[in-house]
Every structure is written in C-alpha cells, then in structure tokens.
Design a protein around this motif. Structure first.
Motif, PDB file in Angstrom:
ATOM      1  N   PRO A  11       0.817  -1.225   0.000  1.00  0.00           N
ATOM      2  CA  PRO A  11       0.000   0.000   0.000  1.00  0.00           C
ATOM      3  C   PRO A  11       0.846   1.269   0.000  1.00  0.00           C
ATOM      4  O   PRO A  11       0.509   2.241  -0.680  1.00  0.00           O
ATOM      5  CB  PRO A  11      -0.817  -0.139   1.291  1.00  0.00           C
ATOM      6  N   ARG A  12       1.954   1.249   0.734  1.00  0.00           N
ATOM      7  CA  ARG A  12       2.849   2.417   0.752  1.00  0.00           C
ATOM      8  C   ARG A  12       3.510   2.610  -0.606  1.00  0.00           C
ATOM      9  O   ARG A  12       3.653   3.747  -1.089  1.00  0.00           O
ATOM     10  CB  ARG A  12       3.908   2.229   1.836  1.00  0.00           C
ATOM     11  N   LEU A  13       3.902   1.532  -1.255  1.00  0.00           N
ATOM     12  CA  LEU A  13       4.552   1.630  -2.557  1.00  0.00           C
ATOM     13  C   LEU A  13       3.600   2.135  -3.632  1.00  0.00           C
ATOM     14  O   LEU A  13       4.034   2.689  -4.651  1.00  0.00           O
ATOM     15  CB  LEU A  13       5.126   0.266  -2.962  1.00  0.00           C
ATOM     16  N   LEU A  14       2.307   1.958  -3.408  1.00  0.00           N
ATOM     17  CA  LEU A  14       1.304   2.441  -4.356  1.00  0.00           C
ATOM     18  C   LEU A  14       0.947   3.906  -4.136  1.00  0.00           C
ATOM     19  O   LEU A  14       0.237   4.494  -4.945  1.00  0.00           O
ATOM     20  CB  LEU A  14       0.033   1.593  -4.255  1.00  0.00           C
ATOM     21  N   LEU A  15       1.422   4.488  -3.058  1.00  0.00           N
ATOM     22  CA  LEU A  15       1.060   5.865  -2.718  1.00  0.00           C
ATOM     23  C   LEU A  15       1.363   6.863  -3.838  1.00  0.00           C
ATOM     24  O   LEU A  15       0.568   7.777  -4.084  1.00  0.00           O
ATOM     25  CB  LEU A  15       1.776   6.269  -1.428  1.00  0.00           C
ATOM     26  N   PRO A  16       2.484   6.723  -4.568  1.00  0.00           N
ATOM     27  CA  PRO A  16       2.740   7.690  -5.642  1.00  0.00           C
ATOM     28  C   PRO A  16       1.841   7.531  -6.868  1.00  0.00           C
ATOM     29  O   PRO A  16       1.871   8.397  -7.754  1.00  0.00           O
ATOM     30  CB  PRO A  16       4.207   7.414  -6.018  1.00  0.00           C
ATOM     31  N   ALA A  17       1.063   6.468  -6.955  1.00  0.00           N
ATOM     32  CA  ALA A  17       0.246   6.214  -8.148  1.00  0.00           C
ATOM     33  C   ALA A  17      -1.038   7.032  -8.113  1.00  0.00           C
ATOM     34  O   ALA A  17      -2.150   6.511  -8.280  1.00  0.00           O
ATOM     35  CB  ALA A  17      -0.062   4.711  -8.259  1.00  0.00           C
ATOM     36  N   PHE A  18      -0.907   8.330  -7.970  1.00  0.00           N
ATOM     37  CA  PHE A  18      -2.069   9.194  -7.784  1.00  0.00           C
ATOM     38  C   PHE A  18      -3.027   9.234  -8.972  1.00  0.00           C
ATOM     39  O   PHE A  18      -4.214   9.512  -8.771  1.00  0.00           O
ATOM     40  CB  PHE A  18      -1.608  10.609  -7.424  1.00  0.00           C
ATOM     41  N   PRO A  19      -2.589   8.988 -10.229  1.00  0.00           N
ATOM     42  CA  PRO A  19      -3.592   8.997 -11.309  1.00  0.00           C
ATOM     43  C   PRO A  19      -4.700   7.966 -11.113  1.00  0.00           C
ATOM     44  O   PRO A  19      -5.807   8.148 -11.642  1.00  0.00           O
ATOM     45  CB  PRO A  19      -2.765   8.686 -12.561  1.00  0.00           C
TER      46      PRO A  19
END
Length: 393
Positions: free
Chosen positions: A343-351
């Motif tokens: 979940p933390r690694l997905l944090l930058p996937a804002f689109p």
C-alpha cells in the motif's frame, strides 16, 4: 454546483497558488488531523509520535546515509546483507543540506523535507488534475490522496512524498509541453526511488508519440503550438540520468558492474518476479479461517486497483498518466518481498485516484465534504493505529 469546471490550459503563475489554495488548505487540515490522532494514540501507548515519524524503519536508514554516507550494512543470521546502498540518495542529500543550513538534527531535517515535499506533491497532483479535468476535480484529487489509509506516510521522513512531488510536477510539465523541466524533474525522481523509471517511461512514451505525430504532419516542423523537437529529445536524454547514474555508481562501488544494484536488492530479498511471490503470499492466507479473511481483503484490494486503472483508461486519461500509473502499480504489486509495504509503494500512483476525484467533484460540495471528512477521520485513526503497531516496513 455539480458540474465540473472546464479544464484550464495553464493557470497564470501569479494566480497558480491562489487557484490551488483550497486544495492545499484542505490537504494541510487532513494531515494535521492525522498528526493529532497519532500524537494522542502514541501518548496513550507511552510512545513518541516524533520517533515514529522520524527514526523508525526506512527513515532511520535515510538518516544514517545523510549522517555517515554509504557503506553501512547489517548482516543477518541467515546470511542476508541489508546494505544502505539500496536507498537512493536525493532524500539523504537534502537532509544533509537542511542539517547544515539549519543545524536541525538529521532526523528532524528529514521530517522537514518530507513535510515540504508533501505540500509540493499535493500541489503537483492538483496541477495535473486541474489541467486535465478542472479545478473541482483537482481539489478532490488532492483530498482523496490525503485521506488514503496509509496517508500518514506522507508525514513521515520517508521518500514517498518527495518522489510523488517530483513525479507529479514532471508529469504536469509533460502535459504542458515543458520538456526540459520534465526531463530534469524525472532525473531527480530517479535519484529518489527505483520507481523513478515510471516517470522516465511516461516522458519517453509521450515524447515518442509526439515525434510520431510530427512525422505524420510534417517531418521537418515542430508540433504546432508545441516545443521544438530538440527540446523533446533533450528532455528524453535528461530523464534517465538520475537513476542510471546512481545504479552505475552502485555497480562500480560494489565491483559487480551495471547489475550491482540488483545484487544489493537481492540482499534484502527484494526483486521483481511478476507477482508470483505475492500470489503465493495471498494463497497462503487461505490455510485457516481468520487469515482467509485477510486473503479475501487482499484480493478485493488488488481487484479495486485493477478496476481503477481500467476506469482511468476508459475515461481517456492522458497517455503519460496511464503509463506512469501502470508502471508504478506493476512494480509495487509484482515485487517479490515486503508484502506489507505494497500500500505504501502504491502511494505515488495518484492517477489511479482521479476517477474517485471525478465522482466526488460531481457531488454537491456539502456531500463531498461529508464523505471526505468521514474518511479523513477514519484514515487518521487507522494511521495512528498502524504506526503504533506494525507500521510501514
């Protein structure tokens, strides 16, 4: 007002901050709520909220790099070697710079950098969403990013906020034809996290697509109203320099050549296996009833991420955003270790959040505020519980 505003091409610089102000104020309020909840929860458990934010897990590794440089490693009883070469250098460089200028401790310098970077990330997300879908969607996109269950990481001395800020503004530069700026920011993103390759891929795909469009119209002329071909080409050249430079330096330092960084990651039992290890991890959850519920939750979570990405495609998001979100998601879900970190690694996937932002933007302001407020409270409580428990590895 329920209709979305017409997207603007590029807000005037003098009015850009004013236009983003509602999003940034809302973001600051959500983060403040999360920090208050963390402080109260930590005090009730006789723990230091400051320590949880600055001196545990990855934050401690970054601080050591800032203070002592590279070369520190931990050898585990099973033979694994955890080397600080796994951590990219931009955040510790900034921590050292802030420490030198302000005399703050390295840990507090990291917290200051992360705090400022999180605001820059929120502004960048607003700029992208505002450019594509309009101001209301931009505000909602920032607030949805702020209220994510793992949003507390945005306030930690981690590199996620710094990376997201650089990625968002690089993508905005691509969307608005500022290719040299996009390339420079992509290079800095590549010095921040390995997933910087996602920003490079987005820029390259956008540039190659633009070159293809040029060849259809006129091989010898730049895009009408766009940047000259040489700027796009130079942006492409700049973009991978940060990541490539650090990876090659690690290979030289370890004496293992261009792939030395992969050996460093292998010492952490981390790599890319196409999602096989994660699938086994999920499958193992179904060996007993209590853990089976967690397995179902993981499957639902992955299905939600896939659904959001498909929705992004159907809604016609610009190609650079789709490429960026796709690469970030693939790298996060297909990593072979640290399953609790996904979940933390997905944090930058804002689109991926833009479909949710669009849905909220279509509601009346009172309704969207009620939804976001309720989720913000839940997110603050979860973040406080999470950091006082297992936390982000």
């Amino acid at each position: 007002m329920t209709d979305l505003e017409t997207p603007v091409a590029t807000p005037p610089r003098a009015g850009a901050l004013r236009r983003a102000a509602p999003a940034l104020l809302g973001y600051a309020a959500v983060r403040a709520l999360g920090l208050v909840a963390l402080a109260l929860w930590s005090a009730a458990n006789d723990k230091s909220a400051h320590t949880l934010l600055t001196a545990r897990w990855d934050a401690l590794w970054y601080t050591r790099v800032a203070e002592l440089g590279y070369g520190y490693e931990v050898r585990l009883p099973n033979g694994d070697v955890h080397s600080n070469l796994a951590f990219f250098p931009l955040l510790p460089w900034l921590e050292r710079l802030v420490h030198t200028v302000t005399r703050l401790s390295y840990a507090d310098a990291g917290l200051l950098v992360s705090t400022l970077a999180s605001v820059a990330a929120a502004w960048g997300i607003f700029a992208v969403a505002d450019h594509v879908y309009g101001r209301r969607a931009g505000v909602c996109a920032v607030l949805v990013w702020a209220v994510l269950p793992v949003g507390i990481v945005q306030s930690m001395a981690y590199s996620e906020s710094l990376f997201t800020a650089l990625a968002a503004w690089s993508l905005y530069a691509v969307l608005t034809g500022r290719w040299l700026t996009a390339g420079l920011l992509a290079s800095l993103a590549g010095l921040t996290r390995p997933v910087g390759i996602a920003v490079v891929a987005a820029l390259w795909v956008a540039a190659i697509t633009s070159f293809a469009g040029d060849s259809v119209r006129n091989r010898s002329a730049p895009r009408p109203g766009g940047a000259p071909a040489w700027r796009r080409a130079l942006g492409m050249l700049l973009a991978p320099l940060g990541a490539a430079g650090y990876v090659l330096w690690v290979g030289h330092r370890t004496g293992k050549g261009p792939l030395g960084y992969l050996d460093v990651q292998a010492g952490w039992r981390n790599g890319f296996d196409g999602g096989y290890a994660f699938a086994r991890f999920v499958g193992d959850k179904f060996t007993s009833f209590p853990s089976a519920l967690a397995g179902v939750g993981l499957i639902v979570g992955v299905a939600l991420i896939v659904w959001l990405y498909v929705t992004c495609v159907r809604q016609g998001q610009p190609l650079p955003l789709l490429v960026y979100a796709g690469v970030v998601t693939a790298l996060a879900l297909c990593a072979s270790s640290y399953f609790g970190s996904k979940p933390r690694l997905l944090l930058p996937a804002f689109p991926l959040l833009l479909p949710l932002a669009l849905s909220l933007a279509r509601l009346r302001t009172s309704r969207s505020a009620l939804v976001l407020g309720g989720v913000a409270v839940a997110s603050a409580a979860y973040g406080a519980f999470w950091l006082n428990g297992s936390g982000p590895p």
